[in-house]
Design a protein around this motif. Structure first.
Motif, PDB file in Angstrom:
ATOM      1  N   HIS A 142       1.450  -6.352  -0.905  1.00  0.00           N
ATOM      2  CA  HIS A 142       0.929  -7.709  -1.051  1.00  0.00           C
ATOM      3  C   HIS A 142      -0.278  -7.727  -1.996  1.00  0.00           C
ATOM      4  CE1 HIS A 142       2.704  -9.186   3.014  1.00  0.00           C
ATOM      5  NE2 HIS A 142       3.524  -9.412   2.022  1.00  0.00           N
ATOM      6  N   TRP A 143      -1.182  -6.796  -1.812  1.00  0.00           N
ATOM      7  CA  TRP A 143      -2.378  -6.730  -2.657  1.00  0.00           C
ATOM      8  C   TRP A 143      -1.991  -6.503  -4.125  1.00  0.00           C
ATOM      9  CZ3 TRP A 143      -4.115  -2.241  -5.291  1.00  0.00           C
ATOM     10  CH2 TRP A 143      -5.338  -2.404  -5.955  1.00  0.00           C
ATOM     11  N   ARG A 144      -1.090  -5.527  -4.347  1.00  0.00           N
ATOM     12  CA  ARG A 144      -0.656  -5.173  -5.697  1.00  0.00           C
ATOM     13  C   ARG A 144       0.074  -6.337  -6.367  1.00  0.00           C
ATOM     14  NH1 ARG A 144      -2.665  -1.623  -8.893  1.00  0.00           N
ATOM     15  NH2 ARG A 144      -2.466  -3.308 -10.355  1.00  0.00           N
ATOM     16  N   ARG A 145       0.976  -6.982  -5.624  1.00  0.00           N
ATOM     17  CA  ARG A 145       1.780  -8.074  -6.158  1.00  0.00           C
ATOM     18  C   ARG A 145       0.887  -9.217  -6.645  1.00  0.00           C
ATOM     19  NH1 ARG A 145       3.949 -12.438  -2.291  1.00  0.00           N
ATOM     20  NH2 ARG A 145       4.311 -14.011  -3.816  1.00  0.00           N
ATOM     21  N   PHE A 146      -0.067  -9.626  -5.840  1.00  0.00           N
ATOM     22  CA  PHE A 146      -0.906 -10.751  -6.241  1.00  0.00           C
ATOM     23  C   PHE A 146      -1.843 -10.390  -7.374  1.00  0.00           C
ATOM     24  CE2 PHE A 146      -1.487 -14.992  -4.193  1.00  0.00           C
ATOM     25  CZ  PHE A 146      -0.135 -15.170  -3.976  1.00  0.00           C
ATOM     26  N   LEU A 147      -2.281  -9.141  -7.400  1.00  0.00           N
ATOM     27  CA  LEU A 147      -3.118  -8.689  -8.509  1.00  0.00           C
ATOM     28  C   LEU A 147      -2.301  -8.684  -9.804  1.00  0.00           C
ATOM     29  CD1 LEU A 147      -6.076  -7.839  -8.584  1.00  0.00           C
ATOM     30  CD2 LEU A 147      -5.331  -5.459  -8.425  1.00  0.00           C
ATOM     31  N   ASP A 148      -1.063  -8.171  -9.736  1.00  0.00           N
ATOM     32  CA  ASP A 148      -0.204  -8.087 -10.919  1.00  0.00           C
ATOM     33  C   ASP A 148       0.276  -9.456 -11.386  1.00  0.00           C
ATOM     34  OD1 ASP A 148      -0.492  -5.369 -10.855  1.00  0.00           O
ATOM     35  OD2 ASP A 148       1.487  -4.948 -10.008  1.00  0.00           O
ATOM     36  N   ASP A 153      -7.282 -10.929  -6.211  1.00  0.00           N
ATOM     37  CA  ASP A 153      -7.506  -9.834  -5.260  1.00  0.00           C
ATOM     38  C   ASP A 153      -7.545 -10.425  -3.853  1.00  0.00           C
ATOM     39  OD1 ASP A 153      -8.336  -7.740  -3.690  1.00  0.00           O
ATOM     40  OD2 ASP A 153     -10.113  -7.259  -4.872  1.00  0.00           O
ATOM     41  N   VAL A 154      -6.517 -10.165  -3.048  1.00  0.00           N
ATOM     42  CA  VAL A 154      -6.442 -10.762  -1.715  1.00  0.00           C
ATOM     43  C   VAL A 154      -7.430 -10.136  -0.728  1.00  0.00           C
ATOM     44  CG1 VAL A 154      -4.057 -11.564  -1.983  1.00  0.00           C
ATOM     45  CG2 VAL A 154      -4.493  -9.318  -0.979  1.00  0.00           C
ATOM     46  N   ASN A 155      -8.168  -9.130  -1.155  1.00  0.00           N
ATOM     47  CA  ASN A 155      -9.239  -8.602  -0.308  1.00  0.00           C
ATOM     48  C   ASN A 155     -10.525  -9.420  -0.459  1.00  0.00           C
ATOM     49  OD1 ASN A 155      -7.712  -6.467   0.768  1.00  0.00           O
ATOM     50  ND2 ASN A 155      -8.025  -5.289  -1.097  1.00  0.00           N
ATOM     51  N   ASN A 156     -10.550 -10.306  -1.446  1.00  0.00           N
ATOM     52  CA  ASN A 156     -11.680 -11.209  -1.641  1.00  0.00           C
ATOM     53  C   ASN A 156     -11.394 -12.496  -0.863  1.00  0.00           C
ATOM     54  OD1 ASN A 156     -13.523 -13.116  -2.535  1.00  0.00           O
ATOM     55  ND2 ASN A 156     -13.474 -12.430  -4.657  1.00  0.00           N
ATOM     56  N   LEU A 157     -12.160 -12.744   0.182  1.00  0.00           N
ATOM     57  CA  LEU A 157     -11.869 -13.851   1.104  1.00  0.00           C
ATOM     58  C   LEU A 157     -12.729 -15.091   0.844  1.00  0.00           C
ATOM     59  CD1 LEU A 157     -11.503 -11.773   4.408  1.00  0.00           C
ATOM     60  CD2 LEU A 157      -9.749 -12.335   2.705  1.00  0.00           C
ATOM     61  N   GLN A 158     -13.326 -15.190  -0.339  1.00  0.00           N
ATOM     62  CA  GLN A 158     -14.228 -16.302  -0.622  1.00  0.00           C
ATOM     63  C   GLN A 158     -13.562 -17.674  -0.607  1.00  0.00           C
ATOM     64  OE1 GLN A 158     -16.009 -15.076  -4.341  1.00  0.00           O
ATOM     65  NE2 GLN A 158     -17.828 -14.314  -3.297  1.00  0.00           N
ATOM     66  N   ILE A 159     -12.253 -17.728  -0.789  1.00  0.00           N
ATOM     67  CA  ILE A 159     -11.579 -19.036  -0.818  1.00  0.00           C
ATOM     68  C   ILE A 159     -11.459 -19.657   0.573  1.00  0.00           C
ATOM     69  CG2 ILE A 159     -10.201 -18.416  -2.853  1.00  0.00           C
ATOM     70  CD1 ILE A 159      -7.752 -18.417  -0.813  1.00  0.00           C
ATOM     71  N   PHE A 160     -11.707 -18.894   1.624  1.00  0.00           N
ATOM     72  CA  PHE A 160     -11.464 -19.387   2.986  1.00  0.00           C
ATOM     73  C   PHE A 160     -12.631 -20.178   3.542  1.00  0.00           C
ATOM     74  CE2 PHE A 160      -8.396 -16.061   2.438  1.00  0.00           C
ATOM     75  CZ  PHE A 160      -7.251 -16.632   2.973  1.00  0.00           C
ATOM     76  N   ASN A 161     -12.296 -21.250   4.273  1.00  0.00           N
ATOM     77  CA  ASN A 161     -13.302 -22.032   4.979  1.00  0.00           C
ATOM     78  C   ASN A 161     -13.734 -21.321   6.250  1.00  0.00           C
ATOM     79  OD1 ASN A 161     -10.984 -24.352   4.058  1.00  0.00           O
ATOM     80  ND2 ASN A 161     -13.054 -24.564   3.263  1.00  0.00           N
ATOM     81  N   LEU A 162     -12.788 -20.632   6.886  1.00  0.00           N
ATOM     82  CA  LEU A 162     -13.071 -19.925   8.136  1.00  0.00           C
ATOM     83  C   LEU A 162     -12.405 -18.558   8.103  1.00  0.00           C
ATOM     84  CD1 LEU A 162     -14.093 -19.940  11.152  1.00  0.00           C
ATOM     85  CD2 LEU A 162     -11.850 -20.873  11.753  1.00  0.00           C
TER      86      LEU A 162
END
Length: 198
Positions: A142-148, A153-162
């Motif tokens: 999942h991490w690789r796919r979204f990066l590619d 980077d799905v390890n960066n959670l800044q987009i989340f409200n909670l």
């Protein structure tokens, strides 16, 4: 890259619940949809729909998707289309990123890896070692796919409200936090849901 915008107006809020396997995201998303009177969709449901349309098993579609990015892009496109309708809770490891600015509330539920592995092994009655290998591989993919595909980077959670660690909480305690927060944020955005006033 798919556009994260809607062409028409939405009929109600769009709530995205993401998180890694074993975090509890499905449990909380289903219950939130039921309590708030919204439709529930999961990335898994959309994946199964695509498998049916192509006349292949889920396992076979997984194998095809590993080699053919168009499968994932189709699932992402359908996820965005559902999110743009509104009146929905969408759940999946990556849905919050797929929906981008379309989601009115973005929730990330998690727990330490060892806790999540135990939950999955118990739920599926499988050996811990097998679940560990499979889960770590899945999360890496999942991490690789979204990066590619998207440069995200799905390890960066800044987009989340909670962002909620469910490990120290009971299911009821965690759900109470999620529902209370969701209702408050929706009210601030002008959504009036009867279930939130109860």
């Amino acid at each position: 890259m798919i556009a994260r915008r809607c062409s028409g107006g939405k009929k109600g809020p769009t709530i995205a619940v993401s998180g890694p396997p074993g975090s509890g995201k499905t449990t909380y998303a289903r219950r939130l949809a039921e309590d708030l009177g919204l439709q529930y969709y999961s990335a898994g449901m959309i994946f199964r729909e695509v498998a049916r349309e192509q006349g292949v098993s889920i396992e076979e579609l997984n194998r095809i998707a590993a080699e053919d990015p168009s499968i994932d892009l189709e699932i992402d496109s359908r996820t965005l289309e559902i999110g743009c309708r509104g009146g929905v809770v969408l759940e999946g490891h990556l849905v919050a990123w797929v929906l981008g600015g379309v989601a009115d509330v973005r929730i990330y539920v998690t727990a330490p890896l060892e806790v999540r592995i135990k939950r999955i092994a118990m739920r599926e009655n499988r050996p811990l070692a097998d679940v560990y290998r499979e889960t770590v591989a899945r999360e890496y993919m999942h991490w690789r796919r979204f990066l590619d595909y998207y440069g995200i980077d799905v390890n960066n959670l800044q987009i989340f409200n909670l962002v909620l660690d469910t490990e120290p909480l009971s299911v009821e305690e965690a759900y109470a936090v999620i529902k209370t927060y969701t209702c408050r944020l929706l009210a601030k955005k002008g959504f009036r849901l009867e279930a939130c006033s109860r």
